[in-house]
Structure formats: C-alpha cells, structure tokens
Design a protein around this motif. Structure first.
Motif, PDB file in Angstrom:
ATOM      1  N   ILE A 181       0.841  -1.201   0.000  1.00 13.29           N
ATOM      2  CA  ILE A 181       0.000   0.000   0.000  1.00 13.29           C
ATOM      3  C   ILE A 181       0.872   1.245   0.000  1.00 13.29           C
ATOM      4  O   ILE A 181       0.655   2.177  -0.775  1.00 13.29           O
ATOM      5  CB  ILE A 181      -0.925   0.002   1.240  1.00 13.29           C
ATOM      6  CG1 ILE A 181      -1.976  -1.103   1.104  1.00 13.29           C
ATOM      7  CG2 ILE A 181      -1.600   1.361   1.409  1.00 13.29           C
ATOM      8  CD1 ILE A 181      -2.797  -1.315   2.366  1.00 13.29           C
ATOM      9  N   SER A 182       1.883   1.242   0.860  1.00 13.83           N
ATOM     10  CA  SER A 182       2.720   2.440   0.942  1.00 13.83           C
ATOM     11  C   SER A 182       3.487   2.643  -0.360  1.00 13.83           C
ATOM     12  O   SER A 182       3.729   3.776  -0.768  1.00 13.83           O
ATOM     13  CB  SER A 182       3.678   2.332   2.125  1.00 13.83           C
ATOM     14  OG  SER A 182       4.667   1.355   1.886  1.00 13.83           O
ATOM     15  N   ARG A 183       3.870   1.547  -1.025  1.00 16.37           N
ATOM     16  CA  ARG A 183       4.559   1.702  -2.301  1.00 16.37           C
ATOM     17  C   ARG A 183       3.636   2.333  -3.331  1.00 16.37           C
ATOM     18  O   ARG A 183       4.057   3.159  -4.143  1.00 16.37           O
ATOM     19  CB  ARG A 183       5.025   0.334  -2.808  1.00 16.37           C
ATOM     20  CG  ARG A 183       6.189  -0.224  -2.015  1.00 16.37           C
ATOM     21  CD  ARG A 183       7.240  -0.847  -2.933  1.00 16.37           C
ATOM     22  NE  ARG A 183       8.355  -1.353  -2.142  1.00 16.37           N
ATOM     23  CZ  ARG A 183       8.420  -2.588  -1.648  1.00 16.37           C
ATOM     24  NH1 ARG A 183       7.427  -3.443  -1.888  1.00 16.37           N
ATOM     25  NH2 ARG A 183       9.449  -2.972  -0.944  1.00 16.37           N
ATOM     26  N   LEU A 184       2.384   1.928  -3.312  1.00 19.36           N
ATOM     27  CA  LEU A 184       1.432   2.440  -4.299  1.00 19.36           C
ATOM     28  C   LEU A 184       1.126   3.909  -4.053  1.00 19.36           C
ATOM     29  O   LEU A 184       0.639   4.603  -4.940  1.00 19.36           O
ATOM     30  CB  LEU A 184       0.144   1.616  -4.247  1.00 19.36           C
ATOM     31  CG  LEU A 184       0.307   0.170  -4.716  1.00 19.36           C
ATOM     32  CD1 LEU A 184      -0.967  -0.624  -4.466  1.00 19.36           C
ATOM     33  CD2 LEU A 184       0.653   0.146  -6.199  1.00 19.36           C
ATOM     34  N   ALA A 185       1.412   4.364  -2.845  1.00 18.42           N
ATOM     35  CA  ALA A 185       1.167   5.774  -2.567  1.00 18.42           C
ATOM     36  C   ALA A 185       2.208   6.658  -3.232  1.00 18.42           C
ATOM     37  O   ALA A 185       2.097   7.880  -3.191  1.00 18.42           O
ATOM     38  CB  ALA A 185       1.162   6.026  -1.063  1.00 18.42           C
ATOM     39  N   ASP A 186       3.229   6.031  -3.810  1.00 17.22           N
ATOM     40  CA  ASP A 186       4.201   6.779  -4.600  1.00 17.22           C
ATOM     41  C   ASP A 186       5.038   7.707  -3.746  1.00 17.22           C
ATOM     42  O   ASP A 186       5.446   8.773  -4.190  1.00 17.22           O
ATOM     43  CB  ASP A 186       3.475   7.570  -5.689  1.00 17.22           C
ATOM     44  CG  ASP A 186       4.212   7.473  -7.005  1.00 17.22           C
ATOM     45  OD1 ASP A 186       4.791   6.407  -7.282  1.00 17.22           O
ATOM     46  OD2 ASP A 186       4.235   8.463  -7.756  1.00 17.22           O
ATOM     47  N   GLN A 187       5.281   7.308  -2.520  1.00 17.38           N
ATOM     48  CA  GLN A 187       6.156   8.083  -1.634  1.00 17.38           C
ATOM     49  C   GLN A 187       7.246   7.130  -1.167  1.00 17.38           C
ATOM     50  O   GLN A 187       7.127   6.494  -0.116  1.00 17.38           O
ATOM     51  CB  GLN A 187       5.357   8.625  -0.444  1.00 17.38           C
ATOM     52  CG  GLN A 187       4.553   9.866  -0.738  1.00 17.38           C
ATOM     53  CD  GLN A 187       5.386  11.129  -0.657  1.00 17.38           C
ATOM     54  OE1 GLN A 187       6.552  11.065  -0.260  1.00 17.38           O
ATOM     55  NE2 GLN A 187       4.814  12.254  -1.038  1.00 17.38           N
ATOM     56  N   THR A 188       8.319   7.068  -1.942  1.00 20.85           N
ATOM     57  CA  THR A 188       9.347   6.059  -1.701  1.00 20.85           C
ATOM     58  C   THR A 188       9.918   6.137  -0.295  1.00 20.85           C
ATOM     59  O   THR A 188      10.079   5.114   0.379  1.00 20.85           O
ATOM     60  CB  THR A 188      10.491   6.232  -2.714  1.00 20.85           C
ATOM     61  OG1 THR A 188       9.916   6.413  -4.004  1.00 20.85           O
ATOM     62  CG2 THR A 188      11.384   5.017  -2.703  1.00 20.85           C
ATOM     63  N   ILE A 189      10.238   7.334   0.137  1.00 20.32           N
ATOM     64  CA  ILE A 189      10.909   7.477   1.422  1.00 20.32           C
ATOM     65  C   ILE A 189      10.003   7.034   2.556  1.00 20.32           C
ATOM     66  O   ILE A 189      10.399   6.244   3.422  1.00 20.32           O
ATOM     67  CB  ILE A 189      11.370   8.934   1.617  1.00 20.32           C
ATOM     68  CG1 ILE A 189      12.456   9.270   0.591  1.00 20.32           C
ATOM     69  CG2 ILE A 189      11.872   9.150   3.026  1.00 20.32           C
ATOM     70  CD1 ILE A 189      12.933  10.693   0.661  1.00 20.32           C
TER      71      ILE A 189
END
Lengths: 263, 263
Positions: free
Chosen positions: A170-178
């Motif tokens: 989910i966090s990857r899909l949010a497009d916020q790598t850091i």
DNA sequence: ATATCCAAAACTGTATACAATTTTGTGCAC
DNA sequence: GTGCACAAAATTGTATACAGTTTTGGATAT
C-alpha cells in the motif's frame, strides 16, 4: 528447540518459492550486466529477514558468525556484512564483542513502533486509494490471496509476513518512496513486537480489515481508506499486551526461558 | 578542487572540537567496560558524516576504499563497514563493483524528503513544546548559540550542520525515539539536497525562524510550535530550485562539471 | 560448601591476501 | 580518422589468518 539450525529449512523454503519475495519487484531494469545481480550477501539478508518475519527465528536468538557462515556457505566477511544490514533495519542487535542477536524490542519501542505507524500509514493509505490503478489493485489482491492460501495451509508465519507485505505494498502504491521505506522498517519491527507481546486469546482480527481496505481502494475512497487503516492499527495494538511487567527480573530469567523454550 | 583529500582537514577539525558532536549525548552510561567505547569504524562514520553535512564532500564525490583507508589509517575492512553504514543512511551510494559515492538525491527524492519532513516535524515540534523542560531549552539554546558563532566565524558548513542538529534535537526532546531517527535520516539527506539545489539568491531565512521556535518552546506552546515548524519547512523548500532540468544530458556533462568545479 | 581467581576456549574485531569485475589504454582493421 | 577488440591496470568482492575480548571451566583458598 528454536535455533539457527532451522535456517536450513528457511533457506530452502526461500529458494523453492522466491516468487513471494519478487511479487513486488516486477520491473527489474538491468542497467548494467551485473549491476542488479543478487549477491550472496543479499540472499543472506533476504533469508534471515524472512525467517525473522515468519517467526522461525525468535527474538533474542543468538546469530553466531561461524554458525551462519556454515549454514549459508559463505565466509564470515559476508555474514558480518549481512548482519550489519539487518542491524540497520533494527531486526538484529549487535553487541560489541558479544555477537548478533535477533532484536528484542522493549515495550516502549513496541509502543513507539505503532505510534509511528499510526502517524504514517493512514495518510499513506489515503494517498494510495486516491491514486489507485488496476495494476495496484491486482497486486494487493494477489497478496491477500497468497495470505489466505498460507493460512489455509497452516503456515501461520508465512501468512503473518504476507500480511505485513500488504501494508508495505500500500505504501509503495502511494508513490512516496521514502515514507514507504520508513513503513517497511516499522512493519519489520512490528513482526518482532508481535512475536513478543501478542496475547493468544485475541483472535486474528485483520482478516476482514484487509478486505474492508480493499473495498475502499476499489472505490478509490481515500477518506474511507484512511479511517479504516487507523482503526485497523488500533485493533492490532489492542491485541498486544504492552503492560509493563511488574517484577524487574524479567531481564534475566524469563528471557532465557523464552529463548530456550519457544518453537 | 574538492576531493577526499580535504578529509584530512575534516578529520582534524573533528578531533580538535568533538564537543559539538557530543553536545547531545551528555549521559553516556557505561554498562560494560568496553561496550560503549568508540571503534575506528564509528569515528570514520562520524567524520565522513560530518564532512558531508558540512559540504566539505560534494554530492557525487568518489569515495575510494584505498584512499579512505590511507586517510583514516585503517584497513579496507573497516572502510567498507563504515561506507555500508553511511549507505544505509542514504548519505552515500554504493554501486556494485564501481565503488562508493556521496549520494546525489534526485529532484524527486528531494521533494519527498521535504514532504516527509512536513509530515513528521510539525507534530514532533508540538510534542516537544508540550513536554519542554529547562534542560531541553538549554540544549536548544546551546545549539543556536553555536550556530551563530560558526556563522560569525565564517564557517558556513558548520553552521548548516548545527542548524540541522537543532531540528534533530527537537525531535529527540519529543521523546519519540523512532520518529526522531527518521527525522535524523531526513535531515541528513536534506543536507545533500541543499548542496545540490540551493539557489544562491535566496537569503538564509531560518535565522529568525529558529528564534521564533525557541519562543514557542519557552512558552510551551505546542500549537504555535507546530505552525512555526510548518512554515519554516515551507520557507526552506521555497529556497530550493526543484524545477525539473529541461534537457536530459544533465546526467553526464554538468554532473562532471559540478563535481570537478566546486570547492 | 562456597567464593574467588586464573587459565583455556570460543567468539568477535581487524588486517591482509587473493579472486573477480570494471575501467582504461593501446593497437589494429576498416 | 574512426570504431572495435583485446590486454593491462586499477578497484571492488570475498576468503582466510591473526589479535583482542569475553565467556567458561576448574582449581584453590577460606
């Protein structure tokens, strides 16, 4: 008796079904001939990380360098490098001149892990929902599917790991790598917290929670996803026993009994 | 010509005034005789980290292992260990079979760094303000004092590093260790972002910003501290030039010119 | 019988040597 | 003169050997 020796199985498991580990790395662009080739060190980090996530290695387990170099058939140089990596991810603890141990988060650290998750993940889930794509949905559904299969097959550890990877995805899909990397670290530590502080009587609550999140993602409903993630995390924490232990000798006796007696 | 050789100076600077580095570690409890003794590796990480923070080492600089082992008088084993640590903190980039380089955050990474800071730091500042103690105030004031001194002495790099440590100190005072570590990582990367994307014409804005924050901390005004931190971060970002460079050959030519021509 | 001290064994920390890969420089063909 | 191919040099990846520290076991004195 839970020891490093059961890594034999962990290593083989890893080698036989690496699909689960690559499921979230579909586009490996090979810029240089050997640039992205997996090194022995990477394999070792992966295998140890997976073994810890799946609770095959209990918190506090000693990770002797000679022992690991035997199991993985590499030199101690590589072992030390891998252990250092895992230490940076707070999965293992390095004690000077004493060696490496699977990390044992304190109650305070356990609290902080979920406080940090509560701070980061709801907003991240909202972002992910708002920019959800068919490919993203497919990835998440594949994870839930794999988690169910593992659960049905009685592989509780594997199911737990996949459950965590659902959050990472989910966090990857949010497009916020850091921020995704932060969350990844937090989920790794969560696995240790669960190993230490999960109370048996609480049922596994998150089965329907993940499904509910999927509904919000399908509807691209960011606000709903944020709310669901918040309550999901609250549910997980409430299934933990983070009361401070009354007597102070917990450090010595029951640590040893816990280490020796698990598995 | 900016090269690793100027580490000689960096190392000596570090050795002569280590006070600045210990200012936030006043209580070093020695549990075991040698448990907390500094290793050569720690010294090296510290020195390199400081040199990068103070912009003595520009982004993209090659960090050859032999060269570093000469400068620090340690074996390549220690050098590699230190470089791996710095890579985990995203201060250096390790390219397989190519070596270690001071990290060069992309524009996207630069944005993400400050987006993450905007997510974490305001709330952390609020926490810190609400639980502020006289000791905490003293620590923060000491940092501002040191920053002013460095600025007056013309040591811009040192002032920049202390400015970052001011933020780290705030997060430590918020009593959230994990989030404080995240913020520490973000500030480290911010230093690289500033080295790459700071536009000269913007004046150093944060002088009064830190003072304003101190006022809020003295008043234990959490809400005000949160608001001030938010606008402070906005100010910093607005002093950066994060426009995407028009032509694509930036990767080759002006990287080289930038590396070779600085210092 | 218990406690203390010393020695040996096990383990980690570091340095060095060797192997593999990348880079660079030279020569040849076109 | 340009482009490619091959070889030498430089640099990183890995293994092994040695040094320093911690732990453990037993012997001795009280």
């Amino acid at each position: 008796m839970l020891s490093v020796k059961c890594l034999y199985r962990a290593v083989h498991t890893y080698k036989m079904i690496p699909m689960d580990n690559l499921i979230h790395h579909p586009m490996e662009t090979s810029l240089s001939p050997t640039a992205n080739r997996e090194t022995p060190r990477d394999r070792m980090v992966q295998a140890l990380s997976q073994a810890i996530h799946e609770h095959h290695l209990a918190p506090g387990t000693k990770l002797g360098e000679d022992e690991l170099s035997d199991v993985f058939s590499v030199s101690r140089t590589v072992v030390r490098s891998a252990l250092q990596s895992l230490a940076h991810e707070n999965l293992v603890e390095l004690k000077r001149n004493r060696g490496a141990f699977v990390a044992r988060p304190t109650i305070r650290e356990a609290r902080e892990v979920f406080e940090a998750r509560a701070l980061l993940e709801p907003r991240t889930a909202r972002s992910a929902a708002e920019r959800m794509t068919p490919e993203g949905l497919a990835i998440l559904e594949a994870h839930i599917e794999a988690e169910h299969k593992a659960l049905a097959a009685g592989e509780a550890g594997k199911a737990l790991r996949l459950s965590g990877q659902f959050h990472i995805e989910i966090s990857r899909l949010a497009d916020q790598t850091i921020i995704a990397n932060f969350i990844e670290q937090l989920i790794a530590r969560s696995s240790l917290v669960i190993a230490l502080y999960w109370q048996r009587q609480s049922a596994l609550c998150d089965k329907h929670a993940h499904h509910a999140l999927m509904e919000a993602f399908r509807a691209a409903d960011g606000k709903e996803a944020e709310a669901l993630m918040t309550s999901h995390l609250v549910d997980i924490v409430s299934a933990l026993d983070l009361r401070e232990r009354p007597h102070g000798d917990t450090n010595l006796k029951d640590i040893l009994s816990r280490i020796g007696g698990t598995g």
